[in-house]
Design an enzyme around this catalytic site. Sequence first.
Site, short mmCIF file in Angstrom:
data_model
loop_
_atom_site.label_atom_id
_atom_site.label_comp_id
_atom_site.label_asym_id
_atom_site.label_seq_id
_atom_site.Cartn_x
_atom_site.Cartn_y
_atom_site.Cartn_z
N ARG A 243 0.82 -1.21 0.00
CA ARG A 243 0.00 0.00 0.00
C ARG A 243 0.85 1.26 0.00
O ARG A 243 0.41 2.31 -0.47
CB ARG A 243 -0.96 -0.02 1.20
CG ARG A 243 -2.11 -0.98 0.98
CD ARG A 243 -2.89 -1.30 2.23
NE ARG A 243 -3.90 -2.31 1.91
CZ ARG A 243 -4.45 -3.13 2.80
NH1 ARG A 243 -4.08 -3.06 4.07
NH2 ARG A 243 -5.34 -4.01 2.43
N TYR A 362 -7.49 -1.31 -6.10
CA TYR A 362 -6.65 -2.48 -5.86
C TYR A 362 -5.78 -2.34 -4.61
O TYR A 362 -5.59 -1.27 -4.07
CB TYR A 362 -5.84 -2.89 -7.08
CG TYR A 362 -4.80 -1.95 -7.66
CD1 TYR A 362 -4.44 -0.75 -7.08
CD2 TYR A 362 -4.16 -2.31 -8.85
CE1 TYR A 362 -3.48 0.05 -7.65
CE2 TYR A 362 -3.20 -1.51 -9.43
CZ TYR A 362 -2.86 -0.34 -8.82
OH TYR A 362 -1.91 0.45 -9.40
N GLU A 363 -5.32 -3.49 -4.16
CA GLU A 363 -4.59 -3.63 -2.89
C GLU A 363 -5.40 -3.07 -1.71
O GLU A 363 -4.87 -2.46 -0.78
CB GLU A 363 -3.20 -2.99 -2.97
CG GLU A 363 -2.29 -3.77 -3.91
CD GLU A 363 -0.83 -3.43 -3.74
OE1 GLU A 363 -0.38 -3.22 -2.61
OE2 GLU A 363 -0.14 -3.40 -4.76
N GLY A 364 -6.70 -3.31 -1.79
CA GLY A 364 -7.62 -2.86 -0.74
C GLY A 364 -8.34 -1.61 -1.19
O GLY A 364 -7.73 -0.57 -1.42
#
Length: 380
Positions: A243, A362-364
């Site tokens: 992140r 993306y990535e949360g």
Amino acid sequence: MDFNFSREHQLLRKMMMEFTEREVKPIAAYTDASCEYPKETIEKLFQLGVMGVDVPKKYGGSGADAMAAAIVIEELSKQCASTGDIVATHNGLCCAPIVEHGTQEQKEKYLSMLTKGRKVGAFALTEPNAGSDASKCQTEARLEGDYYVLNGSKIFITNGYVADVIIVFAMTDKSKGTRGISAFLVESSFPGFAVGKHEEKMGLHGSPTAELVFTDCMVPKENLLGQEGKGFKIAMQTLDGGRIGIAAQALGIAEGAMEEAKNYTTGRTQFGKAISQFQNTQFQLADMALGCEAGRLLTYQAAMRKEQGLPYGKEAAMAKLFCSEHAMKTTIKALQMFGGYGYIKDYPIERMMRDAKITEIYEGTSEVQRMVIAGHLGIK
């Protein structure tokens, strides 16, 4: 936090600014229009030591730190978010978990492949029914003698159809939920591995995204990353670090869009004066600059805490959330400043806006980041 960068950080930023201006900016529009993976650019980044920038030197990396990795992605993403995405995935989602969780033998073999060997890495967690909720993972791995046999599929995998080494998460014991997930080092040459659908995306056209399919895929048992059943923990720790990379990518997009807007409004005349002389334009540019500065501080803080061995999950989530939403706001405002020209592909703003959107997903997703932050506040 002291952001007086070391001489090494300053030199790295200068190198990346020059490289991006010389090698990335001239082909960014073509990369987007053609949807081609920028292979030659990535090869040059391997030569520069950027692919593996924070991998220890003894494994072929540059031996830099988390701050250096963020600087690299930020500078690349100012002109081409696709290139920034490829590098962020390779470094943060593939190399990093091997550095942190790999055995000595795995580090020597795979980190060398991912640096000196110029092999590209990927991270495969998401499935059709397991996006934000990884506990719904359906890909299975069963131990048969000297091999784990993997069956299932993964979707939306960045670097998917060019990756040589992939961190794959699969269920080794479905009865245990997330505690039954394990991580594996999978090579694209392993029997039973195949690339499925190549995704056609709204943005990041140069970043190769694909489905990965495992049909009785044979993975040597020594390629288990960490302990069996610890895969979910590895995935979450990896995403915390990843992140920071997405925050840096979004920050770069916002900074690039702000610079484009500033240059355009200074040179464009309407009603007898430059657009930049109108108070509304100045207010909009001031808000862009304010957000970029705040995002930079959040991103660098998370990178520094990671490097110092301090908890950084909350800081990474904050940086990713703020920078991704600021990138979206900034590109929308910048496009509006360009008027009709912003909507056509002669200028990079419409590409930047399309690229910015995925950073909120993306990535949360942004919603997941808020859940993470709330969790750190003790809210249940």
